[in-house]
Motif scaffolding. Structure first.
Motif, mmCIF file in Angstrom:
data_model
loop_
_atom_site.group_PDB
_atom_site.id
_atom_site.type_symbol
_atom_site.label_atom_id
_atom_site.label_comp_id
_atom_site.label_asym_id
_atom_site.label_seq_id
_atom_site.Cartn_x
_atom_site.Cartn_y
_atom_site.Cartn_z
ATOM 1 N N LEU A 11 48.843 17.976 -35.375
ATOM 2 C CA LEU A 11 49.051 18.580 -36.690
ATOM 3 C C LEU A 11 47.701 18.981 -37.260
ATOM 4 O O LEU A 11 46.763 18.171 -37.284
ATOM 5 C CB LEU A 11 49.741 17.580 -37.617
ATOM 6 C CG LEU A 11 49.911 17.976 -39.075
ATOM 7 C CD1 LEU A 11 50.811 19.197 -39.192
ATOM 8 C CD2 LEU A 11 50.463 16.807 -39.878
ATOM 9 N N ALA A 40 58.556 28.617 -30.254
ATOM 10 C CA ALA A 40 58.897 28.074 -31.558
ATOM 11 C C ALA A 40 60.412 27.835 -31.617
ATOM 12 O O ALA A 40 61.167 28.460 -30.867
ATOM 13 C CB ALA A 40 58.472 29.038 -32.657
ATOM 14 N N PRO A 88 50.115 29.071 -39.829
ATOM 15 C CA PRO A 88 51.424 28.410 -39.716
ATOM 16 C C PRO A 88 52.323 29.040 -38.648
ATOM 17 O O PRO A 88 53.099 28.332 -37.991
ATOM 18 C CB PRO A 88 52.011 28.569 -41.118
ATOM 19 C CG PRO A 88 50.814 28.617 -42.013
ATOM 20 C CD PRO A 88 49.778 29.371 -41.226
ATOM 21 N N THR A 91 52.635 27.630 -35.067
ATOM 22 C CA THR A 91 53.388 26.408 -34.798
ATOM 23 C C THR A 91 54.402 26.637 -33.682
ATOM 24 O O THR A 91 55.217 27.564 -33.750
ATOM 25 C CB THR A 91 54.109 25.938 -36.075
ATOM 26 O OG1 THR A 91 53.132 25.570 -37.056
ATOM 27 C CG2 THR A 91 55.004 24.747 -35.788
ATOM 28 N N GLN A 119 53.105 19.797 -28.561
ATOM 29 C CA GLN A 119 53.464 20.355 -29.864
ATOM 30 C C GLN A 119 52.221 20.662 -30.677
ATOM 31 O O GLN A 119 51.324 19.818 -30.815
ATOM 32 C CB GLN A 119 54.339 19.362 -30.638
ATOM 33 C CG GLN A 119 54.711 19.801 -32.043
ATOM 34 C CD GLN A 119 55.684 20.961 -32.058
ATOM 35 O OE1 GLN A 119 56.688 20.944 -31.350
ATOM 36 N NE2 GLN A 119 55.396 21.976 -32.881
ATOM 37 N N THR A 121 51.444 21.940 -34.578
ATOM 38 C CA THR A 121 52.018 22.192 -35.886
ATOM 39 C C THR A 121 50.891 22.535 -36.847
ATOM 40 O O THR A 121 49.940 21.762 -36.999
ATOM 41 C CB THR A 121 52.793 20.974 -36.402
ATOM 42 O OG1 THR A 121 53.820 20.625 -35.475
ATOM 43 C CG2 THR A 121 53.439 21.283 -37.756
ATOM 44 N N VAL A 122 51.012 23.687 -37.489
ATOM 45 C CA VAL A 122 49.994 24.142 -38.432
ATOM 46 C C VAL A 122 50.625 24.161 -39.818
ATOM 47 O O VAL A 122 51.592 24.879 -40.069
ATOM 48 C CB VAL A 122 49.475 25.532 -38.061
ATOM 49 C CG1 VAL A 122 48.342 25.930 -39.014
ATOM 50 C CG2 VAL A 122 48.988 25.553 -36.612
ATOM 51 N N SER A 123 50.072 23.369 -40.717
ATOM 52 C CA SER A 123 50.610 23.291 -42.075
ATOM 53 C C SER A 123 49.893 24.286 -42.978
ATOM 54 O O SER A 123 48.710 24.570 -42.805
ATOM 55 C CB SER A 123 50.459 21.879 -42.618
ATOM 56 O OG SER A 123 49.099 21.528 -42.706
#
Length: 124
Positions: A11, A40, A88, A91, A119, A121-123
């Motif tokens: 993340l 995705a 994002p 992701t 995985q 994940t880019v917030s």
């Protein structure tokens, strides 16, 4: 035959960086061109980047060009994907793949061997 194991996912905030690694088993790693793909949720697997056997030629999807860099170390049987300025929309589950074809390909079906995925994940 080659077995592939990805690592390095996680993340990260938008604008951050991650470095993915893909370790290959076997003594013939340099005989394979390598690719990175991503998938995705609810979307098809898409091409990200590829590199030829020697590492002298690379190719990128337009969506990652200038932000991602693919490289390989044949002595270490490893291919890398350096991902900078993450967004994002990056992701996804990222997969490395190997093909015995000469040169690289953007088509998943051209790759015979796949890792299990990692995985990213880019917030926002």
């Amino acid at each position: 035959q080659v077995q592939l194991v990805e690592s390095g996912g996680g993340l990260v905030q938008a604008g951050g960086s991650l470095r993915l690694s893909c370790a290959a088993s076997g003594r013939t790693f340099s005989s394979y061109s390598m690719g990175w793909f991503r998938q995705a949720p609810g979307k098809e697997r898409e091409f990200v980047a590829a590199i030829n056997r020697s590492g002298s030629s690379t190719y990128y999807a337009d969506s990652v060009k200038g932000r991602f860099t693919i490289s390989r170390d044949n002595a270490e049987n490893t291919v890398y994907l350096q991902m900078n300025s993450l967004k994002p929309e990056d992701t996804a589950v990222y997969y490395c793949a190997a093909t015995g074809k000469l040169g690289w390909s953007t088509t998943p079906r051209m790759y015979a061997y796949w890792g299990q995925g990692t995985q990213v994940t880019v917030s926002s």
